[in-house]
Write a protein that holds these residues in place. Structure first.
Motif, short mmCIF file in Angstrom:
data_model
loop_
_atom_site.label_atom_id
_atom_site.label_comp_id
_atom_site.label_asym_id
_atom_site.label_seq_id
_atom_site.Cartn_x
_atom_site.Cartn_y
_atom_site.Cartn_z
N PHE A 118 0.88 -1.07 -0.03
CA PHE A 118 -0.03 0.11 0.04
C PHE A 118 0.73 1.39 0.08
N THR A 119 2.17 1.27 0.40
CA THR A 119 2.72 2.34 0.66
C THR A 119 4.36 2.00 -0.03
N ILE A 120 4.98 3.02 0.02
CA ILE A 120 6.65 2.69 -0.48
C ILE A 120 7.38 1.93 0.33
N GLY A 121 7.02 2.11 1.81
CA GLY A 121 7.64 1.36 2.86
C GLY A 121 7.16 -0.14 2.72
N ASP A 122 6.01 -0.53 2.52
CA ASP A 122 5.59 -1.85 1.95
C ASP A 122 6.50 -2.29 0.99
N LEU A 123 6.58 -1.45 -0.11
CA LEU A 123 7.23 -1.97 -1.32
C LEU A 123 8.74 -2.43 -1.10
N LEU A 124 9.31 -1.65 -0.12
CA LEU A 124 10.80 -1.66 0.10
C LEU A 124 10.98 -2.99 1.09
N GLN A 125 9.69 -3.30 1.80
CA GLN A 125 9.98 -4.54 2.50
C GLN A 125 9.29 -6.00 1.83
N TYR A 126 9.08 -5.65 0.56
CA TYR A 126 8.80 -6.77 -0.28
C TYR A 126 10.11 -7.23 -0.59
N TYR A 127 10.81 -8.23 -0.33
CA TYR A 127 12.31 -8.39 -0.48
C TYR A 127 12.48 -9.53 -1.28
N PRO A 128 13.48 -9.67 -1.97
CA PRO A 128 13.79 -10.74 -3.08
C PRO A 128 13.82 -11.85 -2.22
N PHE A 129 13.35 -13.14 -2.85
CA PHE A 129 13.46 -14.61 -2.47
C PHE A 129 14.66 -14.93 -2.77
N ARG A 130 15.33 -14.83 -3.97
CA ARG A 130 16.72 -15.32 -4.46
C ARG A 130 17.57 -14.10 -5.22
N TYR A 131 18.88 -14.61 -5.35
CA TYR A 131 19.61 -13.52 -6.19
C TYR A 131 20.29 -14.18 -7.33
N ILE A 132 20.56 -13.55 -8.26
CA ILE A 132 21.46 -14.36 -9.41
C ILE A 132 22.71 -13.62 -9.28
N ASP A 133 23.82 -14.44 -9.11
CA ASP A 133 24.89 -13.98 -8.83
C ASP A 133 25.67 -13.77 -10.15
N ARG A 134 25.95 -12.31 -10.33
CA ARG A 134 26.59 -12.09 -11.66
C ARG A 134 28.02 -11.36 -11.44
N THR A 135 28.39 -11.57 -10.02
CA THR A 135 29.64 -10.96 -9.59
C THR A 135 31.02 -11.94 -9.99
N LYS A 136 30.49 -13.20 -10.59
CA LYS A 136 31.68 -14.15 -10.88
C LYS A 136 31.52 -14.53 -12.39
N PHE A 137 32.61 -14.85 -13.00
CA PHE A 137 32.59 -15.45 -14.38
C PHE A 137 33.07 -16.64 -14.33
N TYR A 138 32.53 -17.49 -15.28
CA TYR A 138 32.91 -18.92 -15.49
C TYR A 138 33.49 -19.10 -16.72
N LYS A 139 34.57 -20.14 -16.55
CA LYS A 139 35.23 -20.65 -17.65
C LYS A 139 34.17 -21.49 -18.50
N ILE A 140 34.12 -21.96 -19.70
CA ILE A 140 33.14 -22.94 -20.15
C ILE A 140 33.49 -24.36 -19.60
N ARG A 141 34.86 -24.68 -19.51
CA ARG A 141 35.40 -25.87 -18.73
C ARG A 141 34.85 -26.17 -17.45
N GLN A 142 34.37 -25.02 -16.76
CA GLN A 142 34.07 -25.13 -15.43
C GLN A 142 32.56 -25.19 -15.20
N LEU A 143 31.76 -25.34 -16.34
CA LEU A 143 30.40 -25.41 -16.23
C LEU A 143 29.71 -26.73 -16.00
N HIS A 144 28.89 -26.88 -15.07
CA HIS A 144 28.11 -28.29 -14.95
C HIS A 144 26.72 -27.91 -14.67
N PRO A 145 25.72 -29.05 -14.66
CA PRO A 145 24.50 -28.77 -14.80
C PRO A 145 23.65 -28.77 -13.38
#
Length: 701
Positions: free
Chosen positions: A31-58
């Protein structure tokens, strides 16, 4: 709107407007901006790290790779048409696959160019590939390498998505909101707490929970916001407890008199367990302080809560007060009355039963004796709270299975005397300690964690459908010994018809295996009139039928000591606490009792955990802990409706240490500064004044 703050209505946030605001209110209660800011993410996509193709796995949830798109071609025909790209870095090559927007992608993707790609790696024909990856052209001139952040992922719904409020849309709103209010965000905790626990400052935590730069920053924000949430819940609960103690004087029970002693010395059917003695001592202490007692007694099925309640009521009677006990159903109230009457005999005190079925003549006598003080103890149902039920001097109230009563119903009992009576609330539903501290944080809690001597633990066995003939054989053996058997079918509202079919098919099968006149069967289900249900229950209680088939949960506390077998059909469809409650219907006599869990051959992982837990242990508290871990706090013991557990970020199954720390911190603060009048606690006092709707003991359903 010039000044935007946390209490600004959400429609005034740039990019929202009336329509989006409407759907945010309906779908997410924002209902308010405060409510929106308390609608927290349930997970995060980690874009801080780079992988080499050789390191990828399912097993990776997602991975970011820097490489070059070296080839792009269409494959397959019509419906199986797809676009396949070959992507390479210095460690190897992988396939990128798209099934949609093929012609647009063919035009926009540049073969030979360097890209940063992000997606979930999978294994196809022994080679790593990625479907529909996010693609971003790599520009070596840019100082920062791609999108080096932890990207938040928010829960959305179909309705929200129609208004472009998918996770990306909500992310944009969060960014706008933070830009609008960040500079005006104030610290919410006293400086000495932030320093003592090394907490991230509040504005920084709000920014970092939505847009953390790295894992370390995210963990700091999580720690800060979880501590704050649990701290403020405990602050409200313990403040209420403190106010109740100060505000409500209590009747002082300063003597242990003749009735209590006579019962204890001559009528007690078995020695009290140490746990029972401990709880009675706690109640005696509470009722002699001059403050009103509010105590919750948790005890597993058969742990002897009723004897503790009776001895507490006798304490009240010895001190010149009346006592009453309220149960949620007539069957349970009648059973309590019969049990207590048998324990007391005719000479210790005057005890009566008041329910919807009590005759007008008997009612008149009860009303008269209550008002002139000759009736000591009244047992009953909701009938006790009727306005015409007036006590001369009510001093002690016991409420059994209290979560079955509404707030107003309990408050009515509270108002039956100018000084509120002492309240003893009992539940046979074990509640995990963390949940009890949060749900019942303003009650004192006693636990009866021992069973009386001589009780044999119930043996629990799991059988699947193909072993049914063995189960029938076992039932015949027990019935031949003069015992009785419960068979319970699940009843799930959405499929009542289907469940009744199960019941009817099961009943036909039973009647073939257990024919009249040798065997008699009682049937109870939710579609039956109450009168018929009670009649069938009574036939079983009196031993006129050997088998009770039911679709509804057999009443909590219904006591048939001769019933030694509980068979639960489709056991995988019941919750753990429900299975434990049902198992508690047997094992009430001296004979060995059994609980048989019937299930299909295929069980979900959760279903298997529940059944294995039931077979392994009879400890209700251990079972409650597993149940909390499996289901989360919202589903347990009616906690959803209490409103206490609408937690935005803390999780009682994972954050027990933070909860203990928060509660102990509040206890210390109130010890040093009971009225929060010191300057350093001004923020806390302001918080309580703004949230003075506090959760009082009688608001908990």
């Amino acid at each position: 709107m010039a000044d935007i703050s946390l209490i600004t209505p959400i429609e005034y946030l740039k990019g929202v407007g009336p329509q989006k605001a409407d759907v945010l209110k309906k779908e997410l209660q924002i209902f308010t901006i405060g409510d929106l800011l308390q609608y927290y993410p349930f997970r995060y996509i980690d874009r801080t790290k780079f992988y080499k193709i050789r390191q990828l796995h399912p097993d990776l949830v997602g991975a970011q790779v820097l490489g070059r798109l070296v080839q792009l071609q269409e494959a397959g025909e019509k419906k199986s048409k797809r676009l396949v790209g070959l992507f390479r870095d210095e460690t190897g090559t992988m396939e990128l696959v798209w099934f949609q927007s093929i012609s647009w992608l063919k035009k926009s993707l540049k073969v030979g160019a360097a890209y940063i790609i992000y997606g979930k790696p999978s294994l196809f024909n022994g080679q790593i590939s990625m479907s529909h990856p996010e693609m971003e052209l790599f520009n070596p001139q840019e100082k920062k390498l791609g999108n080096l952040t932890m990207q938040p992922v928010y829960s959305s719904t179909e309705k929200l998505k129609k208004f472009n409020l998918d996770t990306k849309g909500i992310q944009r709103l969060q960014q706008t909101a933070l830009e609008s209010v960040y500079s005006s965000l104030q610290e919410t905790l006293p400086a000495y707490l932030v320093e003592k626990y090394n907490l991230m400052p509040y504005p920084k935590a709000m920014l970092s929970i939505h847009f953390p730069q790295n894992t370390e920053e995210l963990n700091g924000a999580l720690k800060r916001l979880k501590f704050e949430e649990l701290f403020f819940i405990q602050l409200k609960l313990l403040r209420n407890k403190q106010l109740n103690t100060q505000k409500f004087k209590g009747h002082r029970f300063d003597k242990v008199g003749e009735k209590f002693n006579t019962f204890y010395q001559t009528r007690l059917p078995f020695p009290l367990t140490n746990a029972q003695k401990r709880v009675i001592k706690e109640i005696r202490h509470d009722t002699n302080t001059g403050a009103q007692m509010n105590r919750l007694v948790q005890g597993d099925v058969g742990s002897g809560k009723t004897v503790v309640a009776l001895m507490s009521m006798l304490l009240a009677v010895d001190n010149g007060y009346q006592a009453c006990m309220m149960a949620p159903t007539e069957i349970l109230a009648t059973q309590h009355y019969n049990g207590l009457k048998e324990l007391l005999g005719n000479d210790i005190c005057n005890i009566k039963l008041l329910t919807g079925s009590t005759s007008a003549k008997e009612r008149r006598i009860i009303h008269q004796e209550l008002e002139d003080g000759t009736l000591d103890i009244l047992i009953g149902t909701h009938a006790l709270i009727e306005d015409k039920v007036k006590f001369k001097n009510i001093g002690f109230v016991v409420i059994d299975e209290q979560h079955r009563f509404g707030v107003e119903q309990r408050a009515k009992l509270w108002r039956k005397n100018s000084i509120p009576p002492h309240m003893l609330v009992m539940t046979a539903t074990p509640i995990p300690r963390t949940l009890a501290m949060t749900l019942y944080g303003d009650l004192d809690i006693s636990v009866i964690d021992e069973l009386p001597a001589g009780r044999k633990p119930i043996k629990t066995i799991h059988f699947s459908e193909n072993q049914r003939l063995r189960v029938f054989g076992f039932m015949r053996q027990e019935i031949a010994k003069g015992r009785q058997v419960y068979i319970v079918y699940p009843l799930i509202k959405e499929s009542e018809k289907m469940d009744l079919l199960y019941l009817e098919a099961g009943l036909e099968n039973l009647q073939r295996e257990f024919p009249l006149p040798q065997y008699k069967i009682s049937i109870v289900h939710g579609k039956m009139p109450v009168k018929d249900k009670d009649f069938e229950m009574q036939r079983f209680v009196k031993g006129e039928t050997q088998i009770m088939v039911a679709t509804t949960v057999i009443e909590v506390g219904v006591n048939v000591p001769n019933a030694t077998v509980m068979i639960i059909e489709n056991a995988e469809r019941f919750g753990l606490s429900q299975l434990h409650q049902l198992r508690g219907r047997v094992g009430r006599g001296a004979e060995q009792s059994y609980c048989i869990l019937m299930s299909g051959d295929k069980l979900s992982k959760e279903g298997r955990t529940r059944i294995e837990t039931m077979v392994r242990t009879n400890d209700g508290f251990e079972i409650a802990e597993v149940d909390l871990a499996l289901r989360g706090p919202g589903d347990i013991s009616g906690t959803q409706q209490s409103g206490v557990l609408n937690m935005k970020i803390a999780d009682l199954t994972q954050d027990q240490n933070i909860l203990h720390e928060a509660r102990n911190t509040v206890i210390d603060i109130f010890k040093k500064d009971p009225t929060l009048s010191l300057p350093e606690n001004r923020l806390l006092l302001n918080y309580l004044n703004q949230h003075n709707s506090g959760i009082s003991w009688d608001k908990i359903s």
